[in-house]
Scaffold this motif. Structure first.
Motif, PDB file in Angstrom:
ATOM      1  N   PRO A  51       0.810  -1.227   0.000  1.00 14.62           N
ATOM      2  CA  PRO A  51       0.000   0.000   0.000  1.00 14.62           C
ATOM      3  C   PRO A  51       0.845   1.280   0.000  1.00 14.62           C
ATOM      4  CG  PRO A  51      -0.868  -1.541   1.592  1.00 14.62           C
ATOM      5  CD  PRO A  51       0.437  -2.102   1.117  1.00 14.62           C
ATOM      6  N   ILE A  52       1.977   1.253   0.656  1.00 14.49           N
ATOM      7  CA  ILE A  52       2.845   2.437   0.678  1.00 14.49           C
ATOM      8  C   ILE A  52       3.400   2.703  -0.720  1.00 14.49           C
ATOM      9  CG2 ILE A  52       4.996   3.396   1.600  1.00 14.49           C
ATOM     10  CD1 ILE A  52       4.380   1.822   4.185  1.00 14.49           C
ATOM     11  N   ILE A  53       3.869   1.669  -1.391  1.00 12.89           N
ATOM     12  CA  ILE A  53       4.411   1.832  -2.746  1.00 12.89           C
ATOM     13  C   ILE A  53       3.320   2.333  -3.687  1.00 12.89           C
ATOM     14  CG2 ILE A  53       5.356   0.592  -4.731  1.00 12.89           C
ATOM     15  CD1 ILE A  53       6.738  -1.270  -2.705  1.00 12.89           C
ATOM     16  N   PHE A  54       2.153   1.706  -3.608  1.00 11.18           N
ATOM     17  CA  PHE A  54       1.062   2.106  -4.492  1.00 11.18           C
ATOM     18  C   PHE A  54       0.597   3.526  -4.182  1.00 11.18           C
ATOM     19  CE2 PHE A  54      -3.263   2.298  -6.070  1.00 11.18           C
ATOM     20  CZ  PHE A  54      -3.040   1.900  -7.370  1.00 11.18           C
ATOM     21  N   GLY A  55       0.555   3.895  -2.921  1.00 11.45           N
ATOM     22  CA  GLY A  55       0.170   5.256  -2.534  1.00 11.45           C
ATOM     23  C   GLY A  55       1.155   6.292  -3.050  1.00 11.45           C
TER      24      GLY A  55
END
Length: 94
Positions: A51-55
């Protein structure tokens, strides 16, 4: 009497169309959200920090779009100010 019935029919048909388009949009958003946050990570065994990478990628894309397209959508207050001042609303980058 004829105007009232035609207006009622027009309003009902328009309301039905708007409701169908809104329902389809919300269904698509729900399916894509489920695909993105549940199906893809489970299928590819992605790491916990997915989720951090995608965010970060999404935030960068939003920043790039705002740089090239502009600060849209305008707020209602800004739109009304422009309309009161110029009697028109322009939707192009200044």
């Amino acid at each position: 009497m004829k105007f009232k019935s035609m207006f009622t029919i027009y309003a009902a048909v328009l309301g039905l169309c708007v409701g169908l388009v809104s329902g389809a949009f919300l269904t698509i958003v729900n399916l894509l959200s489920q695909l993105l946050w549940e199906t893809v990570p489970a299928s590819f065994d992605l790491p916990v920090y997915y989720p951090i990478i995608f965010g970060l990628i999404g935030g960068i894309l939003v920043g790039v779009f705002q740089t090239y397209i502009g600060d849209y959508p305008k707020t209602m207050e800004a739109t009304m100010e422009e309309f009161k001042a110029t009697k028109a609303v322009k939707y192009e980058k200044k």
